[in-house]
Write a protein that holds these residues in place. Sequence first.
Motif, PDB file in Angstrom:
ATOM      1  N   VAL B   9       0.903  -0.999  -0.734  1.00  0.00           N
ATOM      2  CA  VAL B   9       0.003  -0.314  -0.221  1.00  0.00           C
ATOM      3  C   VAL B   9       0.929   1.293  -0.292  1.00  0.00           C
ATOM      4  O   VAL B   9       0.201   2.693  -0.367  1.00  0.00           O
ATOM      5  CB  VAL B   9      -0.867  -0.073   1.109  1.00  0.00           C
ATOM      6  CG1 VAL B   9      -1.814   1.381   1.423  1.00  0.00           C
ATOM      7  CG2 VAL B   9      -1.796  -1.550   1.043  1.00  0.00           C
ATOM      8  N   LEU B  13       1.010   4.528  -2.314  1.00  0.00           N
ATOM      9  CA  LEU B  13       0.343   5.727  -2.292  1.00  0.00           C
ATOM     10  C   LEU B  13       1.887   6.471  -2.227  1.00  0.00           C
ATOM     11  O   LEU B  13       2.011   7.760  -3.493  1.00  0.00           O
ATOM     12  CB  LEU B  13       0.877   5.637  -0.635  1.00  0.00           C
ATOM     13  CG  LEU B  13      -0.208   5.101  -0.237  1.00  0.00           C
ATOM     14  CD1 LEU B  13      -1.111   5.494   1.211  1.00  0.00           C
ATOM     15  CD2 LEU B  13      -1.231   5.520  -0.956  1.00  0.00           C
ATOM     16  N   ASP B  21      -3.784  14.254  -3.878  1.00  0.00           N
ATOM     17  CA  ASP B  21      -4.578  13.105  -3.592  1.00  0.00           C
ATOM     18  C   ASP B  21      -4.074  11.923  -2.619  1.00  0.00           C
ATOM     19  O   ASP B  21      -4.707  11.506  -1.748  1.00  0.00           O
ATOM     20  CB  ASP B  21      -3.831  11.956  -5.384  1.00  0.00           C
ATOM     21  CG  ASP B  21      -3.918  12.074  -6.348  1.00  0.00           C
ATOM     22  OD1 ASP B  21      -3.405  12.607  -7.172  1.00  0.00           O
ATOM     23  OD2 ASP B  21      -6.081  12.466  -6.221  1.00  0.00           O
ATOM     24  N   ALA B  23      -3.589  13.461   0.581  1.00  0.00           N
ATOM     25  CA  ALA B  23      -4.312  14.380   1.274  1.00  0.00           C
ATOM     26  C   ALA B  23      -5.324  13.250   1.402  1.00  0.00           C
ATOM     27  O   ALA B  23      -6.187  13.599   2.286  1.00  0.00           O
ATOM     28  CB  ALA B  23      -4.157  15.400   1.486  1.00  0.00           C
ATOM     29  N   ARG B  24      -5.894  13.448   0.785  1.00  0.00           N
ATOM     30  CA  ARG B  24      -7.298  12.760   0.227  1.00  0.00           C
ATOM     31  C   ARG B  24      -7.214  11.293   0.964  1.00  0.00           C
ATOM     32  O   ARG B  24      -8.288  11.019   1.742  1.00  0.00           O
ATOM     33  CB  ARG B  24      -7.542  12.846  -0.892  1.00  0.00           C
ATOM     34  CG  ARG B  24      -8.384  13.970  -1.550  1.00  0.00           C
ATOM     35  CD  ARG B  24      -9.570  13.881  -2.721  1.00  0.00           C
ATOM     36  NE  ARG B  24      -8.810  13.940  -3.787  1.00  0.00           N
ATOM     37  CZ  ARG B  24      -8.104  15.151  -5.086  1.00  0.00           C
ATOM     38  NH1 ARG B  24      -9.116  15.984  -4.585  1.00  0.00           N
ATOM     39  NH2 ARG B  24      -7.847  14.678  -5.329  1.00  0.00           N
ATOM     40  N   CYS B  25      -6.594  10.441   0.497  1.00  0.00           N
ATOM     41  CA  CYS B  25      -6.085   9.683   0.867  1.00  0.00           C
ATOM     42  C   CYS B  25      -6.344   9.922   2.545  1.00  0.00           C
ATOM     43  O   CYS B  25      -7.164   8.183   3.184  1.00  0.00           O
ATOM     44  CB  CYS B  25      -5.016   8.353   0.329  1.00  0.00           C
ATOM     45  SG  CYS B  25      -5.501   8.076  -1.142  1.00  0.00           S
ATOM     46  N   ARG B  26      -5.813  10.115   3.261  1.00  0.00           N
ATOM     47  CA  ARG B  26      -5.955   9.838   4.587  1.00  0.00           C
ATOM     48  C   ARG B  26      -7.294   9.531   5.421  1.00  0.00           C
ATOM     49  O   ARG B  26      -7.271   9.160   6.475  1.00  0.00           O
ATOM     50  CB  ARG B  26      -5.182  11.406   5.591  1.00  0.00           C
ATOM     51  CG  ARG B  26      -3.732  11.827   4.543  1.00  0.00           C
ATOM     52  CD  ARG B  26      -3.165  12.378   4.923  1.00  0.00           C
ATOM     53  NE  ARG B  26      -1.956  12.680   4.992  1.00  0.00           N
ATOM     54  CZ  ARG B  26      -0.944  13.743   5.048  1.00  0.00           C
ATOM     55  NH1 ARG B  26      -1.889  15.260   5.157  1.00  0.00           N
ATOM     56  NH2 ARG B  26       0.133  13.683   4.692  1.00  0.00           N
ATOM     57  N   LEU B  27      -8.332  10.708   4.799  1.00  0.00           N
ATOM     58  CA  LEU B  27     -10.130  10.815   5.114  1.00  0.00           C
ATOM     59  C   LEU B  27     -10.212   9.311   5.006  1.00  0.00           C
ATOM     60  O   LEU B  27     -11.397   7.967   5.218  1.00  0.00           O
ATOM     61  CB  LEU B  27     -10.627  11.753   4.277  1.00  0.00           C
ATOM     62  CG  LEU B  27     -11.034  12.918   5.633  1.00  0.00           C
ATOM     63  CD1 LEU B  27      -9.649  14.025   5.271  1.00  0.00           C
ATOM     64  CD2 LEU B  27     -12.329  13.513   4.899  1.00  0.00           C
ATOM     65  N   ALA B  28     -10.342   8.037   4.814  1.00  0.00           N
ATOM     66  CA  ALA B  28     -10.238   6.627   3.680  1.00  0.00           C
ATOM     67  C   ALA B  28     -10.516   6.098   5.078  1.00  0.00           C
ATOM     68  O   ALA B  28     -11.426   5.767   5.840  1.00  0.00           O
ATOM     69  CB  ALA B  28      -9.592   6.293   2.817  1.00  0.00           C
ATOM     70  N   SER B  29      -9.511   5.576   6.301  1.00  0.00           N
ATOM     71  CA  SER B  29      -9.867   5.193   7.408  1.00  0.00           C
ATOM     72  C   SER B  29      -8.107   5.344   7.818  1.00  0.00           C
ATOM     73  O   SER B  29      -6.994   6.131   7.852  1.00  0.00           O
ATOM     74  CB  SER B  29      -8.995   3.409   7.292  1.00  0.00           C
ATOM     75  OG  SER B  29      -8.244   3.054   6.548  1.00  0.00           O
ATOM     76  N   LYS B  30      -7.898   4.934   9.457  1.00  0.00           N
ATOM     77  CA  LYS B  30      -6.912   5.028  10.230  1.00  0.00           C
ATOM     78  C   LYS B  30      -5.320   5.092  10.079  1.00  0.00           C
ATOM     79  O   LYS B  30      -4.788   5.305  10.129  1.00  0.00           O
ATOM     80  CB  LYS B  30      -7.024   4.872  11.646  1.00  0.00           C
ATOM     81  CG  LYS B  30      -8.038   6.289  12.451  1.00  0.00           C
ATOM     82  CD  LYS B  30      -8.788   5.935  13.555  1.00  0.00           C
ATOM     83  CE  LYS B  30      -9.632   5.889  14.483  1.00  0.00           C
ATOM     84  NZ  LYS B  30      -9.280   6.128  15.560  1.00  0.00           N
ATOM     85  N   THR B  31      -6.005   3.929   9.316  1.00  0.00           N
ATOM     86  CA  THR B  31      -4.608   2.885   8.573  1.00  0.00           C
ATOM     87  C   THR B  31      -3.748   3.621   7.396  1.00  0.00           C
ATOM     88  O   THR B  31      -2.053   4.010   7.801  1.00  0.00           O
ATOM     89  CB  THR B  31      -4.746   1.378   8.055  1.00  0.00           C
ATOM     90  OG1 THR B  31      -5.545   0.620   9.295  1.00  0.00           O
ATOM     91  CG2 THR B  31      -3.695   1.035   7.863  1.00  0.00           C
ATOM     92  N   ASN B  33      -3.629   6.981   6.661  1.00  0.00           N
ATOM     93  CA  ASN B  33      -3.466   8.154   7.263  1.00  0.00           C
ATOM     94  C   ASN B  33      -2.455   7.567   7.051  1.00  0.00           C
ATOM     95  O   ASN B  33      -1.423   8.453   7.393  1.00  0.00           O
ATOM     96  CB  ASN B  33      -4.466   8.437   8.111  1.00  0.00           C
ATOM     97  CG  ASN B  33      -4.588  10.050   9.218  1.00  0.00           C
ATOM     98  OD1 ASN B  33      -3.290  10.354   8.316  1.00  0.00           O
ATOM     99  ND2 ASN B  33      -4.659  10.559   9.820  1.00  0.00           N
TER     100      ASN B  33
END
Lengths: 170, 448
Positions: B9, B13, B21, B23-31, B33
């Motif tokens: 992963v 990234l 892009d 930074a937006r992935c950070r909202l997907a889940s804590k992992t 992030n």
Amino acid sequence: MSMAAVETKKITLRTADNHEFEVEEAIAMEFSTIKTFFDENPDASEDTIPLPNVTSKCLSAIIEYCKSHLAFRARETSSSIDEQVRTYDEEFVKARDNESLKELILAANYLNIKALLDMLNQAVADRIKNKSVEYVRRFFGLENDYTPEEEAAIRAENEWAFEGVDPDDD
Amino acid sequence: MEDLPQPLVVEILNRLTDSTDLARCRLASKTLNSLSHEVRSVNLLCNLSRYLKSRSPETEAHVTPFKAIFNNLVRESRCLNSVSIGVDKSLREISYDDVDDESDDLYLSDVGFVKEWLPKICGDLRKLSISDFWIQSCWRKSDVLSLISSCCNNLMELELKNAWLSVDGLNPMTRLTNLTLEFIRLEDEDLSKINDCFPSLRVLNLVGVGGLKDPKIHLLHLKACLWTVSNAPLSLTISAPNLVKLRLKCVKPKSLVLDTPLLSDFHLSVEEVYDFRVKEFCNLENFLLESSSLCSLLGMFTSGKSIKKLTVDSLKWNEALETRKFGLEALFDVFPNVISLNLGPGAWSEAEICFRKGGLKDRNAMKELTEIVAHLVVYDIEVTLSFIYSILDKCTNLSDMALLLHPKEDSRAASSLISRCTTYGPRVRWRWGMWKEGSKDTWVFVGI
């Protein structure tokens, strides 16, 4: 006119779903995992290699990829060959859905085929570019494990990434 | 379907070329992030949309300042190998008339700004790229080179664009192997500071670097060089004993001196040069030459024996210049061992004019030629055909003939040309295509 048959050594691979694949040695050596195994066990070349982590669907796609790239590499380098390689890679990835891409990545990682793995990782990065948070979650199979307050906080910190962005088409 | 293991992963990234892009992935889940902070590069580009919003009174309050975004991204990363900050190419369209402030919110080569983040990450930094906003940077001389050279001891690749750079206080950077300067006003007239402080360069790209008078590139380890010069320095000198690949585009230097004995791949585009001196090219195999004074340049070229693949074109050929036109024989005199020849439309036109005046004389070297690619310009189909027939007659080992026509040619004339050529030269493998100014050549296989 008789032609001497060219003896090419073949290696047998058995997939997770019990299919056997016979591949030319040159192709099997593209899989670093297998190459290392033979370097350490030179007498084992007659044995069938089990690949419990790879399905037959994956392996046949991977074999096709390695065969094609070996053929490209055998030709003289030129910009038109580079373009053909790019087109081939694009086509290889285009038709596959996200699930099968993930399967291929896991297989390429297990078999340790660096060029294929890099290409697939890049393809996935290209797919999640400019996509919504939901899309990314679905792709990686992630649950939203933020509490509403946590989510709001993270969102505020990264608000700039959502400013003035064109709306997603997804 | 099981999830991908975390290292994979992170690899994916790492390949998101825009940190937006990420930074937006950070909202997907804590992992995700947490993994996003493992990414080893920060790439931030200011696009036109963000620029306009930051200046419009209705939206400017909602736009986070660009430099602040960047500072935060750098602070949040655990280990950075590569940093790239810049403004999108579309911002080049903005004219000076539209901007009447002295703001520096996008002045990215500002030492004050770079000092806020570079010293903290310089230990692991391998690649640095700053693409500045010309409107804010062109009138502010920057000492950023001094800062970069004093703290980035492990930097290997440096790219700076659209800035005015001073070389005061520039320290040697012995690990740097790749340097790109694009649209830079450089306070180093003869490039001596660049040569002294970047001795280990393998790749040097100088595109539109102004402020040079008598520039000399003198680099022991240089392997590849791209140099486009738009103004007119008095002389251009390259002394690079290991140089293998050179792309040089200039206008009218008074003298051009090349001491590059290992050069094997050379593209030269030069309108005119008065003094062209080359120390022997023993390894040159691939040569592309574009000039508006082909005749005189060919006369100055003394070491063409090693060249196997040759591309020639004439610049400004459709302007009625009073220069001597070059004939095909001249090529074979200078390059007697050419196997593959590519003639651009200008070169073809000139050679055809020469042929019309005096025919095509024999040269032994013509018998070595096996492949020709030519971009045709047809004024009189009979002359063109007669020229092609002459070439076929004299180049007796020719096996591949690839001819490209311009789309404006009459299609019946084109078909007639094709069929008469294939009839005249049945031993030859014929390929047909189309050429157009500013576009790539396209190939067709069955008629046009």
